[in-house]
Design an enzyme around this catalytic site. Structure first.
Site, PDB file in Angstrom:
ATOM      1  N   HIS A  57       0.803  -1.276   0.046  1.00  0.00           N
ATOM      2  CA  HIS A  57       0.037   0.009  -0.041  1.00  0.00           C
ATOM      3  C   HIS A  57       0.845   1.371   0.025  1.00  0.00           C
ATOM      4  CE1 HIS A  57      -3.931   2.208   0.820  1.00  0.00           C
ATOM      5  NE2 HIS A  57      -3.178   3.093   1.150  1.00  0.00           N
ATOM      6  N   HIS A  59       1.269   5.362  -2.285  1.00  0.00           N
ATOM      7  CA  HIS A  59       1.058   6.389  -3.178  1.00  0.00           C
ATOM      8  C   HIS A  59       2.219   6.989  -3.867  1.00  0.00           C
ATOM      9  CE1 HIS A  59      -3.301   6.504  -1.883  1.00  0.00           C
ATOM     10  NE2 HIS A  59      -2.866   6.075  -0.925  1.00  0.00           N
ATOM     11  N   GLN A 152      -9.558   9.227  -5.619  1.00  0.00           N
ATOM     12  CA  GLN A 152      -9.090   9.815  -4.424  1.00  0.00           C
ATOM     13  C   GLN A 152     -10.261  10.640  -3.885  1.00  0.00           C
ATOM     14  OE1 GLN A 152      -5.810  10.488  -2.023  1.00  0.00           O
ATOM     15  NE2 GLN A 152      -7.763  10.490  -1.201  1.00  0.00           N
ATOM     16  N   HIS A 210      -9.481   1.772   0.254  1.00  0.00           N
ATOM     17  CA  HIS A 210      -9.060   2.321   1.246  1.00  0.00           C
ATOM     18  C   HIS A 210     -10.447   2.330   1.809  1.00  0.00           C
ATOM     19  CE1 HIS A 210      -5.779   4.135  -1.125  1.00  0.00           C
ATOM     20  NE2 HIS A 210      -5.566   4.912   0.114  1.00  0.00           N
ATOM     21  N   GLU A 213     -11.046   4.448   6.715  1.00  0.00           N
ATOM     22  CA  GLU A 213      -9.786   5.037   7.335  1.00  0.00           C
ATOM     23  C   GLU A 213     -10.525   6.349   7.918  1.00  0.00           C
ATOM     24  OE1 GLU A 213      -5.483   7.022   5.842  1.00  0.00           O
ATOM     25  OE2 GLU A 213      -7.181   6.568   4.329  1.00  0.00           O
ATOM     26  N   ASP A 309       2.557   3.486   2.806  1.00  0.00           N
ATOM     27  CA  ASP A 309       1.556   4.398   2.590  1.00  0.00           C
ATOM     28  C   ASP A 309       1.908   5.521   1.891  1.00  0.00           C
ATOM     29  OD1 ASP A 309      -1.170   5.702   2.087  1.00  0.00           O
ATOM     30  OD2 ASP A 309      -1.398   5.575   4.276  1.00  0.00           O
TER      31      ASP A 309
END
Length: 430
Positions: A57, A59, A152, A210, A213, A309
């Site tokens: 995971h 970005h 996103q 996701h 969260e 992350d």
């Protein structure tokens, strides 16, 4: 003649004094005292030979963008998302590639050879998608980069996100992503889960959402994710990432939820560094830790992996492509300080993470690809404790990165001339 022979290594499963023989990019034998000539031999005495690290995971489209166009002053998830929204129109294809390539260089130095990166599709240009597809090609000889189409700003909430996600998958993105807790309503979040799982089922793809969260214990989209996984026959192909609301849920509800997740063979991907940093920001005291229920999920047989992350981006100002930082944080935050529990945390950045990414041909066994990392540590627990130098990083039988052992020269009367971080402590028993 072997291409490479690693002598006298310790393995993560506890075996010691093991030689690893490599020929033609594959492991051909693991045994004590292999008698053979090799083009290169590495003495691994008192060192840990491990499968490479895996980050399930990340970005990469945002990595190393810290301070652009400003810093996240509140440290919250929502300000990070808003900041990323400010940065997106300023992105260029070249800048995204340049930052991603720099990060991949750092990852290789740490023995991090498999990465799953979410890439934002809420940009009509799909600039980051095209940039990371180019990066994926460039790094393929040494890093396996798996990309997730990630809306996103919300699959249903953001204009054009549905079409953009499909376009990204058509371009060759590997995994279906989503963010149900960021939709406008709980109902929209559940609907997004249903639609995204259907897309994956129709296309034969993996899913990584996701999910929940948030500190809100009523954010329960992982329940829908487990239900859809079972309904659509996606067992073993779906991951729920973060799952931080579970930390705040009551025990009775969790006693229902965990069996549903186990039945669906859902992978749970926690991100200990970011979860402990971002969650609980609205609390005064007592403050919630935010990390999901790692020990309880492991007890239920749920595959739990840890991701990094973020590294130096709108959400997190630190980081260095070090998976053992995530394992180290989890040991503390989840209070997993028993010997078996610490070993499980090492597995969460190696074998468990590889399972979450559905990586074939992974692990130290005869016939497998010769991908491994040699650490200046005697066992997985010591590796978590010290985050030691990687003496050698090996991809397809070739050494692609090297570091030196960590030792310090001393000038103290009556004391040794040198001290090594990997050798000063007593061995753990049990």
């Amino acid at each position: 003649m072997l291409d490479l022979l690693i002598r006298n290594a310790n393995l993560p499963d506890g075996r010691k004094g093991i030689d690893i023989a490599v020929r033609g990019g594959r492991i051909v034998d693991l045994a004590p005292a292999i008698e053979a000539d090799a083009a290169e031999a590495i003495d691994a005495t008192d060192c840990l030979a491990s499968p490479p690290f895996v980050d399930p995971h990340f970005h990469m489209d945002a990595t190393l963008s810290l301070g652009l166009p400003r810093l996240n002053r509140s440290g919250t998830l929502l300000e990070g998302i808003a900041l990323w929204g400010e940065l997106k129109p300023l992105l260029t294809h070249e800048a995204v590639i340049e930052r991603a390539m720099r990060y991949c260089d750092l990852a290789v130095s740490q023995g991090l050879l498999f990465i799953r990166s979410h890439v934002d599709v809420c940009d009509e240009r799909l600039l980051a998608v095209e940039a990371l597809l180019e990066v994926k090609k460039r790094v393929a000889p040494y890093i396996t980069l798996q990309l997730v189409a990630f809306p996103q700003d919300g699959y249903l909430r953001a204009p054009g996100a549905e079409q953009n996600l499909s376009r990204a998958l058509d371009l060759g993105v590997d995994v279906v992503g989503g963010i149900p807790h960021f939709e406008r309503t709980m109902a929209d979040g559940a609907e997004s889960v249903r639609r995204l799982c259907r897309i994956a089922a129709d296309r034969g793809l993996l899913v990584d959402l996701h999910c929940d969260e948030t500190d809100d214990p009523l954010s329960r989209h992982v329940e829908t994710l487990a239900e859809q996984t079972t309904l659509l026959g996606l067992q073993g192909r779906v991951a729920g990432s973060h799952l931080t609301s579970m930390h705040s849920m009551d025990n009775y509800y969790v006693s229902k939820l965990l069996p549903l997740m186990a039945e669906a063979r859902l992978h749970a991907i926690a991100n200990p560094l970011i979860n402990i940093c971002i969650q609980g920001r609205h609390d005064t005291y007592p403050k919630r830790r935010g990390l999901t229920r790692v020990p309880q999920m492991l007890e239920m047989g749920i595959n739990v992996a840890f991701g990094l992350d973020c590294v130096m981006d709108p959400w997190y100002s630190l980081g260095g492509a070090e998976p053992l930082d995530a394992a180290h944080m989890a040991v503390h935050v989840a209070q997993m300080t028993g010997i078996d529990a610490m070993t499980q945390c090492y597995g969460a950045v190696t074998a468990n993470a590889a399972a979450a990414m559905q990586i074939d041909d992974y692990g130290l066994a005869a016939g497998r690809a010769a991908n491994m990392v040699l650490l200046d540590a005697r066992d997985p627990i010591e590796a978590i404790r010290l985050r030691p130098p990687r003496l050698a990083v090996i991809r397809d039988g070739k050494v692609i990165a090297r570091s030196s052992r960590r030792t310090s020269d001393l000038a103290l009367p009556g004391r040794p001339a040198q001290v090594s971080a990997s050798a000063y402590a007593p061995r753990l028993a049990g």
